[in-house]
Design a protein around this motif. Sequence first.
Motif, PDB file in Angstrom:
ATOM      1  N   PRO A  40      51.359  34.085  36.250  1.00 33.34           N
ATOM      2  CA  PRO A  40      49.655  33.802  36.198  1.00 33.34           C
ATOM      3  C   PRO A  40      49.489  35.190  36.932  1.00 33.34           C
ATOM      4  O   PRO A  40      49.371  35.861  38.087  1.00 33.34           O
ATOM      5  CB  PRO A  40      49.402  32.989  36.675  1.00 33.34           C
ATOM      6  N   SER A  41      48.426  35.859  36.597  1.00 35.16           N
ATOM      7  CA  SER A  41      47.373  37.292  36.711  1.00 35.16           C
ATOM      8  C   SER A  41      46.700  36.649  38.122  1.00 35.16           C
ATOM      9  O   SER A  41      46.742  35.603  38.274  1.00 35.16           O
ATOM     10  CB  SER A  41      46.854  37.556  35.950  1.00 35.16           C
ATOM     11  N   LYS A  42      46.396  37.850  38.696  1.00 33.49           N
ATOM     12  CA  LYS A  42      45.366  37.286  39.890  1.00 33.49           C
ATOM     13  C   LYS A  42      44.292  36.135  39.666  1.00 33.49           C
ATOM     14  O   LYS A  42      43.673  35.865  40.602  1.00 33.49           O
ATOM     15  CB  LYS A  42      44.692  38.919  40.540  1.00 33.49           C
ATOM     16  N   ALA A  71      42.341  30.091  38.935  1.00 33.49           N
ATOM     17  CA  ALA A  71      42.173  28.841  39.008  1.00 33.49           C
ATOM     18  C   ALA A  71      43.442  27.222  38.445  1.00 33.49           C
ATOM     19  O   ALA A  71      42.951  25.986  38.507  1.00 33.49           O
ATOM     20  CB  ALA A  71      42.146  28.811  37.030  1.00 33.49           C
ATOM     21  N   PHE A  72      44.612  28.116  39.656  1.00 31.07           N
ATOM     22  CA  PHE A  72      44.917  26.329  39.751  1.00 31.07           C
ATOM     23  C   PHE A  72      44.701  26.173  41.164  1.00 31.07           C
ATOM     24  O   PHE A  72      44.776  27.137  41.679  1.00 31.07           O
ATOM     25  CB  PHE A  72      46.827  27.530  39.453  1.00 31.07           C
TER      26      PHE A  72
END
Length: 128
Positions: free
Chosen positions: A104-106, A111-112
């Motif tokens: 995932p992007s920064k 969101a995780f």
Amino acid sequence: ELTRLETDNEEIIEYATDILKERREMLEDYFSIRLSSTEPVRLETLPILLDTYLPNLDYLPQYLLRLSKGINWTEEQEDGDTEEKQHWAIEHLFYHAFKTMLVPSKHLRQAFVKLTEVQQLYKVFERC
């Protein structure tokens, strides 16, 4: 020779080979399974489901026999149980692929939320 690893019955082996040769074009068009056009018939390609996923090739002889014996080649299957198959594919293929390939992007990392991990769960349940 692959089918011989699954059964010794010459009649079944010959039937499986004949069906696969007969359906060679359809297997390649629909499933990217290529069989050689020369004798002896050889399996040349298998479909790539996911880039880094390699299925267990120990089951290949069984898969070829089921492909030849377990399919009704004269009628198309109705889509009655596709939802169940989709759930299975999501759980066993896509979740695994996401877990191993998703970077995932920064922005998306925020969101995780890590709730727990398997090792922690083992510790908790060992005490019970």
